[in-house]
Design an enzyme around this catalytic site. Structure first.
Site, mmCIF file in Angstrom:
data_model
loop_
_atom_site.group_PDB
_atom_site.id
_atom_site.type_symbol
_atom_site.label_atom_id
_atom_site.label_comp_id
_atom_site.label_asym_id
_atom_site.label_seq_id
_atom_site.Cartn_x
_atom_site.Cartn_y
_atom_site.Cartn_z
ATOM 1 N N ASP A 188 -1.231 -9.492 9.474
ATOM 2 C CA ASP A 188 -0.521 -10.703 9.045
ATOM 3 C C ASP A 188 0.987 -10.607 9.237
ATOM 4 O OD1 ASP A 188 -2.335 -12.648 8.733
ATOM 5 O OD2 ASP A 188 -2.548 -12.477 6.570
ATOM 6 N N TYR A 207 -11.179 -0.751 -0.251
ATOM 7 C CA TYR A 207 -11.210 -0.338 1.168
ATOM 8 C C TYR A 207 -9.946 0.446 1.518
ATOM 9 C CZ TYR A 207 -7.789 -3.466 3.488
ATOM 10 O OH TYR A 207 -6.636 -4.064 3.935
ATOM 11 N N ARG A 208 -8.949 0.395 0.650
ATOM 12 C CA ARG A 208 -7.624 0.942 0.945
ATOM 13 C C ARG A 208 -6.812 0.761 -0.324
ATOM 14 N NH1 ARG A 208 -4.329 -2.789 5.238
ATOM 15 N NH2 ARG A 208 -2.626 -1.442 5.773
ATOM 16 N N HIS A 244 4.313 -6.700 -4.510
ATOM 17 C CA HIS A 244 3.010 -6.559 -5.155
ATOM 18 C C HIS A 244 2.343 -5.297 -4.632
ATOM 19 C CE1 HIS A 244 2.702 -8.700 -1.356
ATOM 20 N NE2 HIS A 244 1.670 -7.905 -1.171
ATOM 21 N N TYR A 246 0.827 -1.206 0.000
ATOM 22 C CA TYR A 246 0.000 0.000 0.000
ATOM 23 C C TYR A 246 0.871 1.270 0.000
ATOM 24 C CZ TYR A 246 -3.998 -3.044 0.983
ATOM 25 O OH TYR A 246 -4.968 -4.012 0.910
#
Ligand code: ADP
Length: 529
Positions: free
Chosen positions: A150, A474-475, A389, A91
């Site tokens: 995670d 959502y983000r 990613h 992100y």
């Protein structure tokens, strides 16, 4: 040296000197080598000038130092980009959205200010990681669980304010937040909720305080720098049990998800679950590949027959239960009853774990995060060939119909892009958040300019495809915040215009995280519209 946009080199050197005076020379980083550490190691702009590289980084050790930095930034109109530990990989990591911003690195502020095992909460600073809080709780012998993201190396504050999720009953991390301390863009200090009451005895126990509830305005936000945050913890449960439900046919997904929704929404299942199909992980199977390759592709009958011949169900879901041993066993029995009307359904009992857990047992968990133990195991998912990613993470309704539709829409889009849909990061729909599914797709990062350009275009396209179907993210990674924000456009972007009105009022110099979530300060708005 790189400069913040619109700042002269004379002003920037003055500002750097003032930063040094405020927090100490050794905590102001300007050398290329130091600044490189704040680049996004999963950047979709590898080897491109567009990569938003910071001009410098500052690492304060306390609230007053944060306030001092903000005041200096205002004086010279220097954009700051806040990170807690900067581990937001996929992100944006620790890199700013706007190249030339100064990264405000809060990881030195790592004090655990309170852990309460009677009413189950903690008060932490931004640099406290899941590992830190976990170790502290273990060292004190407290019967408390944290809910790690995670990868456990990130911070409680960074993950919660970015609205990340975990796996235990406290898995909606922002929902678990109770009370914040925030440095505003003008340097003023604010406490939200009951923290506004001097000497409050319930800052971490009652969220709302009095008047408009403002804490959520500091999540995914450029309105403030969170310097303290209360977070609710889970009292160590007596037991943890999982049970797996497997159904044979494609359309069984509908009653399967309806059953899940009932169990989740009535708090019988209180942990993250995900619906998956072995088909997602068997794309390389020659028989399956041949079916997909024939004219018209594989039919549902082909796929059901293929799975049946291998003694596999079409869909399965692992349900987690937390609580007293007798209760979790009864909950699993009840869940089985609810699914028993699906023809051919199969149930598999998981092991019942009791707590405190024997440390020797921990490696037996596929994911220790589900029992509140932070881990870095998730980095095994991509394998050694991965360069990282960026996550495409749309929210879809928690119905079987929606999952089937989303699967078709996104598979078609991937095929059109010529991209494999998995199995690398296709995690399947997971319900971290009540009443919806979050689907996570990893868009690969390459160290190849052309491939990254193409992937970025594809990412933008898939966001639009999702929006056309009524699904929003959502983000998202900083590189796509504008694209995603553009899709939240009801009534001529009423929401964004409102965000901008608030931003201009609270941060008139536009110094805090410009561009975050598509919200630009007034001075930069025209150039980016
Ligand atoms: P983590 O510590 O979990 O790795 P990051 O530091 O990478 O989290 O931050 C995640 C996101 O949250 C980023 O967009 C960042 O700008 C924002 N953020 C992080 N810490 C704060 C904070 N203390 N105040 C406001 N926003 C923050």
């Amino acid at each position: 040296m790189r400069l913040p946009p619109g700042v002269t080199s004379a002003d920037f050197s003055d500002a750097l000197q003032q930063f040094e005076a405020a927090i100490g020379k050794e905590w102001v980083f300007t050398s290329e080598q130091d600044v490189d550490l704040y680049r996004d190691s999963y950047s979709p702009f590898w080897h491109e000038d567009e990569e938003p590289v910071p001009s410098a980084a500052v690492a304060p050790d306390g609230v007053e130092q944060v306030q001092a930095i903000v005041r200096i930034a205002n004086r010279y109109k220097i954009p700051l980009w806040t990170i807690s530990t900067g581990k937001n990989l996929g992100y944006g990591g620790s890199a700013p959205l706007l190249g030339g911003s100064v990264v405000l690195d809060l990881k030195r502020m790592d004090r655990i200010l309170e852990v309460n095992d009677k009413n189950h909460y903690a008060l932490v600073e931004p640099g406290v990681s899941y590992f830190d809080l976990y170790r502290h709780i273990q060292d004190q012998g407290l019967k408390l669980w944290i809910d790690p993201a995670d990868p456990g190396w990130g911070s409680l504050i960074g993950n919660a304010v970015d609205r990340g999720g975990g796996r235990t009953p406290m898995r909606d991390h922002f929902d678990a937040v109770c009370g914040m301390e925030v440095v505003l863009p003008n340097g003023e200090l604010l406490r939200t909720g009951m923290g506004a009451l001097p000497n409050s005895k319930t800052w971490q126990q009652y969220k709302y305080g009095f008047g408009p509830y403002i804490t959520p305005a500091f999540s995914q936000s450029s309105l403030g720098i969170v310097t303290k945050m209360g977070i609710w913890l889970f009292p160590e449960p007596e037991a943890y049990l999982t049970g797996t439900v497997t159904v044979p046919k494609r359309d069984d997904l509908k009653p399967l998800v309806a059953g899940m929704a009932y169990l989740l929404n009535s708090n019988i299942v209180m942990g993250t679950t995900s619906v998956g199909s072995p088909l997602n992980f068997m794309r390389a199977d020659p028989q399956l590949a041949a079916m997909h390759a024939k004219p018209g592709g594989a039919t549902t009958e082909d796929l059901e027959g293929f799975l049946h011949s291998r003694n596999m169900g079409y869909w399965s879901v692992e349900l987690p239960f937390y609580g007293p041993a007798k209760v979790v066993q009864a909950q699993w029995e009840y869940a089985k009853k609810r699914f028993s009307s699906i023809d051919g359904v199969q149930f598999k009992d998981g092991k019942l774990h009791r707590f405190p857990i024997d440390p020797a047992e921990v490696p037996n968990f596929t994911n220790s995060v589900a029992v509140g133990i932070p881990s870095l195991g998730v980095f095994g998912v991509g394998g050694a060939r991965s360069n990282g990613h960026v996550w495409f993470s749309p929210v879809v309704p928690m119905t079987g119909e929606a999952v089937l539709e989303a699967q078709k829409v996104f598979t078609d889009a991937y095929n059109e892009f010529g991209m494999p849909t998995g199995p690398m990061f296709f995690l399947g729909p997971a319900s971290n958040y009540a009443r919806c599914f979050l689907i996570l797709f990893g868009f690969p990062i390459e160290h190849d300019v052309e491939k990254n350009r193409k992937n970025r275009e594809n990412f933008k396209k898939i966001v639009k495809v999702a929006a056309e179907h009524g699904w929003g993210e959502y983000r998202t990674h900083t590189a796509f915040m504008q694209t995603v924000s553009d899709t939240y456009s009801f009534n001529n972007h009423a929401l964004r215009r409102f965000h901008e009105t608030v931003k201009d009022a609270v941060d008139p110099n536009g110094i805090l995280s410009p561009g975050k979530c598509g919200i630009w300060p007034k001075s930069m708005r025209k150039a980016t519209a």
